[in-house]
Motif scaffolding. Sequence first.
Motif, mmCIF file in Angstrom:
data_model
loop_
_atom_site.group_PDB
_atom_site.id
_atom_site.type_symbol
_atom_site.label_atom_id
_atom_site.label_comp_id
_atom_site.label_asym_id
_atom_site.label_seq_id
_atom_site.Cartn_x
_atom_site.Cartn_y
_atom_site.Cartn_z
ATOM 1 N N GLY A 123 0.801 -1.218 0.000
ATOM 2 C CA GLY A 123 0.000 0.000 0.000
ATOM 3 C C GLY A 123 0.832 1.264 0.000
ATOM 4 N N LEU A 124 0.576 2.098 -0.986
ATOM 5 C CA LEU A 124 1.225 3.396 -1.087
ATOM 6 C C LEU A 124 0.138 4.471 -1.024
ATOM 7 C CD1 LEU A 124 3.646 2.618 -4.045
ATOM 8 C CD2 LEU A 124 4.183 2.598 -1.605
ATOM 9 N N ILE A 125 0.545 5.704 -0.848
ATOM 10 C CA ILE A 125 -0.380 6.830 -0.850
ATOM 11 C C ILE A 125 -0.008 7.712 -2.032
ATOM 12 C CG2 ILE A 125 -1.173 8.880 0.377
ATOM 13 C CD1 ILE A 125 -2.148 6.303 1.692
ATOM 14 N N SER A 126 -1.005 8.025 -2.848
ATOM 15 C CA SER A 126 -0.719 8.762 -4.073
ATOM 16 C C SER A 126 -1.338 10.158 -4.078
ATOM 17 C CB SER A 126 -1.194 7.947 -5.282
ATOM 18 O OG SER A 126 -2.565 7.657 -5.178
ATOM 19 N N PHE A 127 -1.270 10.824 -2.938
ATOM 20 C CA PHE A 127 -1.658 12.225 -2.883
ATOM 21 C C PHE A 127 -0.649 12.963 -2.018
ATOM 22 C CE2 PHE A 127 -4.611 9.681 -0.301
ATOM 23 C CZ PHE A 127 -4.381 10.162 0.980
ATOM 24 N N PRO A 128 -0.575 14.303 -2.106
ATOM 25 C CA PRO A 128 0.506 15.072 -1.474
ATOM 26 C C PRO A 128 0.640 14.883 0.033
ATOM 27 C CG PRO A 128 -0.614 16.412 -3.101
ATOM 28 C CD PRO A 128 -1.426 15.147 -2.949
ATOM 29 N N GLY A 129 1.890 15.062 0.483
ATOM 30 C CA GLY A 129 2.226 14.982 1.894
ATOM 31 C C GLY A 129 3.456 14.146 2.180
ATOM 32 N N GLY A 130 4.002 13.478 1.171
ATOM 33 C CA GLY A 130 5.232 12.705 1.316
ATOM 34 C C GLY A 130 6.316 13.300 0.444
ATOM 35 N N ILE A 131 7.479 13.549 1.030
ATOM 36 C CA ILE A 131 8.583 14.169 0.297
ATOM 37 C C ILE A 131 9.880 13.420 0.586
ATOM 38 C CG2 ILE A 131 9.971 16.266 -0.025
ATOM 39 C CD1 ILE A 131 7.562 17.909 0.687
#
Length: 119
Positions: free
Chosen positions: A65-73
Amino acid sequence: MCIAVLDSGGILKAFARMDDAWLGSVDVAIKKAKTACFFGMTSGQIGELSQPGGPLYGIEHSNDGLISFPGGIPVVDEDGVLIGAVGVSGSTVENDHQVAKAAVESIGVTDLPEHPWRT
């Protein structure tokens, strides 16, 4: 807000959860950081590339599971070497991205890394 910091191997090194932050944001913050770390680009960039018909469509189902919306840099050193990532969740995606960006900039990184997928 929940803030996760990973090393270059995707291992959680630090985590903070503000009082009354949503419990669901714990996992989201960690996965945003993991997404940025695993692919060397922001989670928002992954989101742009993973839209239907995009070159990475469906990637959010990989890697547990990955997250594909902003907030990870991703965090890179002065030589452009990936040293970790920051993930933030708990507000709007715009605010999450700004908090993550501020965290990265606080350690002296001011530019996001270039990546072959970027246009």
